[in-house]
Design a protein around this motif. Sequence first.
Motif, short mmCIF file in Angstrom:
data_model
loop_
_atom_site.label_atom_id
_atom_site.label_comp_id
_atom_site.label_asym_id
_atom_site.label_seq_id
_atom_site.Cartn_x
_atom_site.Cartn_y
_atom_site.Cartn_z
N ARG A 144 -12.03 -42.21 27.81
CA ARG A 144 -12.16 -40.81 28.19
C ARG A 144 -12.38 -39.95 26.96
O ARG A 144 -11.71 -40.10 25.95
N LEU B 209 -12.25 -36.32 24.99
CA LEU B 209 -11.28 -35.24 24.98
C LEU B 209 -11.90 -33.96 24.43
O LEU B 209 -12.64 -34.00 23.46
N SER B 210 -11.57 -32.85 25.06
CA SER B 210 -11.93 -31.57 24.46
C SER B 210 -11.00 -31.38 23.27
O SER B 210 -10.02 -32.11 23.10
N PHE C 155 -8.87 -29.03 22.81
CA PHE C 155 -7.54 -28.67 23.29
C PHE C 155 -6.79 -29.91 23.77
O PHE C 155 -5.61 -30.08 23.48
N GLU C 156 -7.48 -30.79 24.49
CA GLU C 156 -6.84 -32.03 24.95
C GLU C 156 -6.47 -32.91 23.75
O GLU C 156 -5.41 -33.53 23.73
N LYS D 79 -3.24 -31.74 22.22
CA LYS D 79 -2.06 -32.20 22.95
C LYS D 79 -1.79 -33.68 22.70
O LYS D 79 -0.64 -34.07 22.48
N GLU D 80 -2.83 -34.50 22.71
CA GLU D 80 -2.66 -35.94 22.49
C GLU D 80 -2.19 -36.22 21.06
O GLU D 80 -1.34 -37.08 20.83
N ARG E 94 3.51 -26.91 24.29
CA ARG E 94 3.55 -27.35 25.68
C ARG E 94 3.73 -26.20 26.67
O ARG E 94 3.65 -26.41 27.86
#
Length: 81
Positions: A6, A8-9, A11-12, A15-16, A79
């Motif tokens: 997958r 990821l943007s 922003f993603e 988070k990851e 978060r």
Amino acid sequence: MTVVKRSLSKFELLKEMHDVLKEMTDDNGVICDDRHHDDFVRLLYRKLSSRFAVDLVDVKSVFDAMTTFDLRGNSKSLRGK
């Protein structure tokens, strides 16, 4: 069989990456690693690219942004909790 990872943007990815950094901390929330910046970013890239389709350039820019905005140790703010 081809495995598709997958994408990821940014922003993603933020988070990851935060989750990966949390996994690397000790009981005091400190990451003990003697690598220089570029080597540490490559380590993050290896960890993230094993699960997602990410570019080294994106990992570096997101890590640098986290450092600049002091987000690495602020999981509640990141978060939204």
